[in-house]
Design a protein around this motif. Structure first.
Motif, PDB file in Angstrom:
ATOM      1  N   ALA A 161       0.831  -1.199   0.000  1.00  0.00           N
ATOM      2  CA  ALA A 161       0.000   0.000   0.000  1.00  0.00           C
ATOM      3  C   ALA A 161       0.867   1.251   0.000  1.00  0.00           C
ATOM      4  CB  ALA A 161      -0.921   0.002   1.220  1.00  0.00           C
ATOM      5  N   LEU A 162       0.338   2.303  -0.599  1.00  0.00           N
ATOM      6  CA  LEU A 162       1.012   3.598  -0.569  1.00  0.00           C
ATOM      7  C   LEU A 162       0.957   4.155   0.851  1.00  0.00           C
ATOM      8  CD1 LEU A 162      -0.449   5.143  -3.852  1.00  0.00           C
ATOM      9  CD2 LEU A 162       1.719   3.960  -3.548  1.00  0.00           C
ATOM     10  N   PRO A 163       1.977   4.907   1.259  1.00  0.00           N
ATOM     11  CA  PRO A 163       2.061   5.373   2.656  1.00  0.00           C
ATOM     12  C   PRO A 163       0.832   6.153   3.107  1.00  0.00           C
ATOM     13  CG  PRO A 163       4.120   5.785   1.490  1.00  0.00           C
ATOM     14  CD  PRO A 163       3.141   5.318   0.467  1.00  0.00           C
ATOM     15  N   TRP A 164       0.243   6.956   2.210  1.00  0.00           N
ATOM     16  CA  TRP A 164      -0.867   7.815   2.615  1.00  0.00           C
ATOM     17  C   TRP A 164      -2.241   7.198   2.372  1.00  0.00           C
ATOM     18  CZ3 TRP A 164       2.337   8.668  -1.579  1.00  0.00           C
ATOM     19  CH2 TRP A 164       1.753   8.484  -2.827  1.00  0.00           C
ATOM     20  N   ALA A 165      -2.251   5.982   1.813  1.00  0.00           N
ATOM     21  CA  ALA A 165      -3.530   5.388   1.429  1.00  0.00           C
ATOM     22  C   ALA A 165      -4.278   4.838   2.632  1.00  0.00           C
ATOM     23  CB  ALA A 165      -3.295   4.263   0.419  1.00  0.00           C
ATOM     24  N   LYS A 166      -5.584   5.077   2.653  1.00  0.00           N
ATOM     25  CA  LYS A 166      -6.464   4.491   3.660  1.00  0.00           C
ATOM     26  C   LYS A 166      -7.206   3.348   2.980  1.00  0.00           C
ATOM     27  CE  LYS A 166      -7.070   8.932   6.022  1.00  0.00           C
ATOM     28  NZ  LYS A 166      -8.041   9.974   6.450  1.00  0.00           N
ATOM     29  N   THR A 167      -6.585   2.175   3.020  1.00  0.00           N
ATOM     30  CA  THR A 167      -7.046   1.074   2.179  1.00  0.00           C
ATOM     31  C   THR A 167      -8.413   0.538   2.564  1.00  0.00           C
ATOM     32  OG1 THR A 167      -5.801  -0.430   3.586  1.00  0.00           O
ATOM     33  CG2 THR A 167      -4.717   0.350   1.588  1.00  0.00           C
ATOM     34  N   GLY A 168      -8.802   0.689   3.813  1.00  0.00           N
ATOM     35  CA  GLY A 168     -10.106   0.165   4.219  1.00  0.00           C
ATOM     36  C   GLY A 168     -11.221   1.173   4.094  1.00  0.00           C
ATOM     37  N   GLU A 169     -10.897   2.371   3.666  1.00  0.00           N
ATOM     38  CA  GLU A 169     -11.886   3.440   3.611  1.00  0.00           C
ATOM     39  C   GLU A 169     -12.777   3.272   2.394  1.00  0.00           C
ATOM     40  OE1 GLU A 169     -10.855   7.471   2.144  1.00  0.00           O
ATOM     41  OE2 GLU A 169     -11.193   8.069   4.223  1.00  0.00           O
ATOM     42  N   HIS A 170     -14.066   3.162   2.652  1.00  0.00           N
ATOM     43  CA  HIS A 170     -15.015   3.027   1.551  1.00  0.00           C
ATOM     44  C   HIS A 170     -15.806   4.314   1.368  1.00  0.00           C
ATOM     45  CE1 HIS A 170     -17.750   1.424  -1.303  1.00  0.00           C
ATOM     46  NE2 HIS A 170     -18.747   1.205  -0.472  1.00  0.00           N
ATOM     47  N   ARG A 171     -16.154   4.960   2.465  1.00  0.00           N
ATOM     48  CA  ARG A 171     -16.920   6.214   2.412  1.00  0.00           C
ATOM     49  C   ARG A 171     -15.949   7.382   2.323  1.00  0.00           C
ATOM     50  NH1 ARG A 171     -22.298   7.600   4.111  1.00  0.00           N
ATOM     51  NH2 ARG A 171     -22.478   9.823   4.544  1.00  0.00           N
ATOM     52  N   SER A 172     -15.956   8.078   1.192  1.00  0.00           N
ATOM     53  CA  SER A 172     -15.021   9.178   0.970  1.00  0.00           C
ATOM     54  C   SER A 172     -15.519  10.450   1.653  1.00  0.00           C
ATOM     55  CB  SER A 172     -14.867   9.435  -0.531  1.00  0.00           C
ATOM     56  OG  SER A 172     -14.219  10.653  -0.765  1.00  0.00           O
ATOM     57  N   PRO A 173     -14.745  11.003   2.586  1.00  0.00           N
ATOM     58  CA  PRO A 173     -15.164  12.255   3.241  1.00  0.00           C
ATOM     59  C   PRO A 173     -15.329  13.402   2.247  1.00  0.00           C
ATOM     60  CG  PRO A 173     -13.345  11.213   4.438  1.00  0.00           C
ATOM     61  CD  PRO A 173     -13.482  10.489   3.145  1.00  0.00           C
ATOM     62  N   ARG A 174     -14.455  13.445   1.228  1.00  0.00           N
ATOM     63  CA  ARG A 174     -14.533  14.542   0.268  1.00  0.00           C
ATOM     64  C   ARG A 174     -15.820  14.485  -0.547  1.00  0.00           C
ATOM     65  NH1 ARG A 174      -8.354  15.020  -2.199  1.00  0.00           N
ATOM     66  NH2 ARG A 174      -7.343  15.629  -0.239  1.00  0.00           N
ATOM     67  N   PHE A 175     -16.169  13.285  -1.028  1.00  0.00           N
ATOM     68  CA  PHE A 175     -17.392  13.173  -1.809  1.00  0.00           C
ATOM     69  C   PHE A 175     -18.630  13.260  -0.924  1.00  0.00           C
ATOM     70  CE2 PHE A 175     -14.519  11.648  -5.101  1.00  0.00           C
ATOM     71  CZ  PHE A 175     -15.069  12.257  -6.222  1.00  0.00           C
ATOM     72  N   ALA A 176     -18.507  12.874   0.344  1.00  0.00           N
ATOM     73  CA  ALA A 176     -19.615  13.077   1.275  1.00  0.00           C
ATOM     74  C   ALA A 176     -19.862  14.575   1.477  1.00  0.00           C
ATOM     75  CB  ALA A 176     -19.317  12.407   2.614  1.00  0.00           C
ATOM     76  N   ALA A 177     -18.771  15.337   1.617  1.00  0.00           N
ATOM     77  CA  ALA A 177     -18.894  16.790   1.760  1.00  0.00           C
ATOM     78  C   ALA A 177     -19.478  17.413   0.496  1.00  0.00           C
ATOM     79  CB  ALA A 177     -17.530  17.398   2.068  1.00  0.00           C
ATOM     80  N   TRP A 178     -19.078  16.890  -0.663  1.00  0.00           N
ATOM     81  CA  TRP A 178     -19.632  17.381  -1.923  1.00  0.00           C
ATOM     82  C   TRP A 178     -21.133  17.086  -1.997  1.00  0.00           C
ATOM     83  CZ3 TRP A 178     -19.449  20.689  -5.518  1.00  0.00           C
ATOM     84  CH2 TRP A 178     -20.066  20.485  -6.767  1.00  0.00           C
ATOM     85  N   GLY A 179     -21.544  15.909  -1.533  1.00  0.00           N
ATOM     86  CA  GLY A 179     -22.959  15.567  -1.496  1.00  0.00           C
ATOM     87  C   GLY A 179     -23.740  16.504  -0.589  1.00  0.00           C
ATOM     88  N   GLU A 180     -23.173  16.836   0.563  1.00  0.00           N
ATOM     89  CA  GLU A 180     -23.825  17.783   1.475  1.00  0.00           C
ATOM     90  C   GLU A 180     -23.986  19.151   0.818  1.00  0.00           C
ATOM     91  OE1 GLU A 180     -25.120  17.305   4.357  1.00  0.00           O
ATOM     92  OE2 GLU A 180     -24.341  15.377   5.033  1.00  0.00           O
ATOM     93  N   ARG A 181     -22.986  19.574   0.071  1.00  0.00           N
ATOM     94  CA  ARG A 181     -23.058  20.878  -0.599  1.00  0.00           C
ATOM     95  C   ARG A 181     -24.149  20.869  -1.673  1.00  0.00           C
ATOM     96  NH1 ARG A 181     -17.507  23.353  -2.706  1.00  0.00           N
ATOM     97  NH2 ARG A 181     -17.137  23.080  -0.466  1.00  0.00           N
ATOM     98  N   LEU A 182     -24.216  19.785  -2.435  1.00  0.00           N
ATOM     99  CA  LEU A 182     -25.259  19.689  -3.449  1.00  0.00           C
ATOM    100  C   LEU A 182     -26.652  19.650  -2.808  1.00  0.00           C
ATOM    101  CD1 LEU A 182     -23.818  17.101  -6.020  1.00  0.00           C
ATOM    102  CD2 LEU A 182     -23.997  19.570  -6.305  1.00  0.00           C
ATOM    103  N   TRP A 183     -26.755  19.004  -1.667  1.00  0.00           N
ATOM    104  CA  TRP A 183     -28.044  18.929  -0.978  1.00  0.00           C
ATOM    105  C   TRP A 183     -28.520  20.315  -0.540  1.00  0.00           C
ATOM    106  CZ3 TRP A 183     -31.405  14.985  -0.555  1.00  0.00           C
ATOM    107  CH2 TRP A 183     -32.475  15.137   0.328  1.00  0.00           C
ATOM    108  N   LYS A 184     -27.572  21.153  -0.125  1.00  0.00           N
ATOM    109  CA  LYS A 184     -27.927  22.503   0.349  1.00  0.00           C
ATOM    110  C   LYS A 184     -28.189  23.464  -0.804  1.00  0.00           C
ATOM    111  CE  LYS A 184     -25.271  22.122   4.654  1.00  0.00           C
ATOM    112  NZ  LYS A 184     -24.067  22.613   5.396  1.00  0.00           N
ATOM    113  N   HIS A 185     -27.461  23.304  -1.919  1.00  0.00           N
ATOM    114  CA  HIS A 185     -27.581  24.252  -3.030  1.00  0.00           C
ATOM    115  C   HIS A 185     -27.822  23.512  -4.349  1.00  0.00           C
ATOM    116  CE1 HIS A 185     -25.994  27.187  -0.185  1.00  0.00           C
ATOM    117  NE2 HIS A 185     -24.970  26.378   0.042  1.00  0.00           N
ATOM    118  N   PRO A 186     -28.914  22.779  -4.463  1.00  0.00           N
ATOM    119  CA  PRO A 186     -29.103  21.963  -5.669  1.00  0.00           C
ATOM    120  C   PRO A 186     -29.299  22.786  -6.941  1.00  0.00           C
ATOM    121  CG  PRO A 186     -31.086  21.962  -4.321  1.00  0.00           C
ATOM    122  CD  PRO A 186     -30.028  22.643  -3.518  1.00  0.00           C
ATOM    123  N   LEU A 187     -30.081  23.858  -6.848  1.00  0.00           N
ATOM    124  CA  LEU A 187     -30.380  24.633  -8.046  1.00  0.00           C
ATOM    125  C   LEU A 187     -29.152  25.346  -8.579  1.00  0.00           C
ATOM    126  CD1 LEU A 187     -33.888  26.087  -7.131  1.00  0.00           C
ATOM    127  CD2 LEU A 187     -33.345  24.131  -8.593  1.00  0.00           C
TER     128      LEU A 187
END
Length: 722
Positions: A362-388
């Motif tokens: 594994a690469l030193p910075w990789a979180k190999t067991g991580e399935h839920r991406s915090p960045r894309f979760a944050a992006w989803g929250e932003r879209l939820w607040k400002h969809p239009l």
């Protein structure tokens, strides 16, 4: 009072702590593959070894022709010409001898004799017609054309061109140039240039692909799994194409596209499953077999649906009655089937064998067991607040890029698609210089002998016809006569189509107009006629598949229609680049003033298949979250958090693969690379990661509603494990 996000998080935590339910069919298949690792591995080794042994024959076994409209008048003319006129068909070879002195010179006559002997010695050539004064000897007397009649099928005549063009060119020297030309030589040169360009693009794409895979997976071992799928699927599909070619002709392009799709989809599917497998293993007290079962019940189900969608989209191309189109679609479908089979059997078995070792190196910075991406979760929250806000920007960008489609023109490729130094183009240029611009597109008119004189006179007085040769009656007494007419314009000129249309309208109904250039016109007409049907069938079948899988008519319809946006935008960009010439210097080509005629039908099916691939990944993940929580927000945000990174990485690989084709030599691979690359880029970045989540936000629970009558009809398919 608990915050809703906290409640969702607790719900997800509670779900992770629950014991797994009984696996579904795919989960059981995955667990079975783990338990029978050796059997699965041996079976795949046998398949790959047996079929892979045939793979090296693929370039010689597959056909080079097949670009025709079955049942058209031009195909009938070619068949009649081959049967009754000593092989003087559109597939015949033309040998052009151009000298710096009259062709009556003894040295030139010797070269002409040797060229004729070379062609006559080939068993696929019926007869060799020597140059005829006033017909195939130019007015200045310095260019002569020999006709090597077609005795074999168009595909075999392309192979004859492969074998003869080199030895014929070797006769050049001392001020005498010898070139083979004609439709068969054109396809021979084009297929060679196209194959070389595709191989170059594949080599160029591998380092970029590997880099993206390592970054996406975070470990070298996991990054190697897509290559396992791709190699297995590609070797098996290549060998299968060789076997199938013994039953009916298969276009060499089928292999080219199969290679591309095997690589792209193999990476997509492996990425989706491996990421989900690591999540299933992470922090849970369960066996590797149970983790594989959960992976197959969730991500595996999405992969199966995605593969079915790709197959259905490409099957619509079969509605075009052209051998090249049908075999290309069949070749891709075959590759998809093998990659899909490997994904659902071989990959689970390997994952079960690797277990925790899937994260090795594994690469030193990789979180190999991580399935839920915090960045894309944050992006989803932003879209939820400002969809239009974000939805309107994405929609405006796609509509603006799609607008140029209104002025898109299509036509069959011209001679410029082959390099200037190739035999077909050099001979084509020599014929034009000696006999006029329309000579390479000479029309062949076949009519009953009794009316040959009147038809010849009518041809001579038709606007757009520069000259008419005397009628040639069939030597076998069949009652047919052939009249050859030279147009005034280059075969790629739109004016030729008008001339052919006028002739067919005015000549007697039992008179057929054909020739190599007319075969292209008939194929273009067929493609224009069938394009709406193919698009409609692709969209309808895609919608039905989504509806069956998701059991939600509203989001299934929105997901299907959204795929049109990226497709339209890609063709809008194609018009700006290939028709109008923007960026032509950067990509190293000269614009033809149109997009190749086969692109709309075939590229639409390919783009729609890829777009639905990502649609399935996103909506299957959203459906899984909705089934588990009943919360539309968690469905949307959770889908982005769990599949956004996979879609982003998979799209990055596809864009890298496709854009390398934009750097290839011939124009058609450039068109394919730009159109598909732009389509994937826009679809992933604007449609799947912005517009479709916004639609989920705006429709809320209605997106997942199933009417009672539909609920009774549709099968019960769930995307949550157990």
């Amino acid at each position: 009072m608990n915050h809703p996000d906290t409640a969702v998080a607790r719900s997800a935590t509670a779900h992770r702590q629950e014991p797994p339910g009984r696996p579904g069919p795919l989960g059981r298949l995955g667990a079975w593959s783990v338990r029978h690792f050796k059997g699965v591995l041996v079976a795949w080794l046998v398949v790959v070894a047996a079929l892979g042994a045939l793979a090296p024959q693929v370039t010689s076994a597959l056909s080079g022709a097949g670009w025709q409209a079955n049942g058209s008048d031009s195909v009938k003319v070619r068949q009649l010409a081959q049967q009754h006129f000593a092989g003087n068909a559109s597939s015949a070879l033309q040998i052009v001898v151009a000298a710096d002195r009259p062709v009556t010179d003894p040295a030139v006559q010797q070269v002409i004799g040797r060229a004729g002997a070379l062609a006559a010695a080939d068993p696929r050539v019926s007869t060799v017609v020597p140059p005829q004064p006033g017909a195939t000897i130019s007015q200045d007397g310095r260019t002569a054309v020999l006709l090597a009649g077609a005795k074999a099928s168009p595909d075999d005549m392309v192979r004859a061109a492969d074998d003869l063009k080199g030895p014929l060119a070797a006769l050049s020297g001392n001020g005498i140039q010898v070139h083979a030309t004609g439709a068969s030589v054109l396809w021979s040169d084009f297929n060679t240039a196209n194959h070389d360009a595709m191989m170059k693009s594949e080599v160029m794409s591998w380092p970029v692909t590997l880099a993206i895979l390592v970054l996406a997976f975070g470990s070298l071992v996991a990054a190697g799994l897509p290559l396992l799928l791709t190699m297995a699927g590609l070797a098996a599909s290549a060998g299968s194409l060789v076997l199938i070619s013994h039953l009916f002709p298969v276009s060499i392009w089928a292999m080219n596209f199969a290679m591309m799709f095997a690589l792209a989809l193999g990476i997509d599917y492996a990425l989706f499953l491996v990421v989900r497998f690591r999540s299933a293993r992470s922090g849970r007290a369960r066996s590797t077999a149970e983790a594989v079962a959960e992976t197959m019940d969730t991500a595996g189900k999405a992969v199966l649906l995605s593969g079915a969608t790709v197959l259905v989209s490409l099957s619509a191309v079969m509605l075009v009655p052209s051998p090249a189109f049908r075999s290309m679609a069949g070749g891709i479908m075959l590759a998809v089937l093998f990659v899909l089979a490997a994904t659902l059997t071989l990959l689970p078995a390997v994952l079960g064998k690797l277990g925790h070792r899937v994260d090795a190196l594994a690469l030193p910075w990789a979180k190999t067991g991580e399935h839920r991406s915090p960045r894309f979760a944050a992006w989803g929250e932003r879209l939820w607040k400002h969809p239009l806000r974000y939805g309107a920007l994405a929609l405006a960008a796609l509509v603006a890029l799609a607008a140029p489609v209104v002025g898109l023109r299509t036509a069959m490729p011209s001679i410029t698609v082959v390099p200037a130094h190739d035999s077909a183009r050099a001979g084509y240029t020599a014929v034009q210089q000696a006999f006029g611009p329309g000579a390479p597109g000479t029309l062949q008119v076949i009519t009953p002998s009794g009316q040959a004189a009147s038809v010849g006179a009518q041809l001579a007085h038709t606007p757009g016809i520069a000259g008419v040769m005397p009628a040639q009656p069939a030597a076998d007494g069949s009652g047919w006569s052939m009249i050859q007419a030279v147009p005034t314009v280059d075969p790629s000129s739109p004016q030729l189509g008008s001339t052919v249309h006028a002739l067919r309208a005015e000549l007697p109904h039992d008179t057929l107009v054909g020739g190599a250039a007319v075969e292209n016109l008939d194929l273009q007409h067929l493609l224009t006629e069938r394009t709406p049907l193919v698009i409609g069938v692709v969209m309808a079948l895609g919608f039905v598949l989504l509806l069956v899988a998701l059991r939600a008519p509203l989001i299934s319809a929105l997901g299907t229609v959204a795929s049109l946006l990226s497709t339209g935008a890609a063709f809008g960009v194609a018009r700006l680049v290939f028709q109008d010439g923007h960026g032509a210097g950067l990509l190293g080509f000269k614009p033809q003033g149109f997009l190749d005629g086969w692109a709309p039908v075939f590229f639409f099916a390919m783009i729609f298949a890829i777009a639905m691939d990502y649609t399935v990944f996103l909506l299957a993940s959203a459906k899984e979250h909705y089934e588990r929580t009943g919360d539309p927000k968690e469905a949307m945000v959770g889908a982005l958090a769990h599949s956004g990174r996979v879609i982003f990485a998979a799209a990055g690989v596809m864009v890298a693969v496709f854009f390398t084709f934009a750097l290839s030599g011939p124009l058609p691979p450039k068109e394919m690379g730009v159109v598909l690359g732009v389509a994937v880029l826009l679809d992933a970045a604007l449609v799947r990661l912005v517009l479709l989540p916004v639609l989920l936000r705006l429709t809320g629970p209605a997106a997942w509603h199933t009417p009672r009558w539909l609920d009774r009809v549709l099968p019960k398919i769930h995307f949550s494990h157990g």
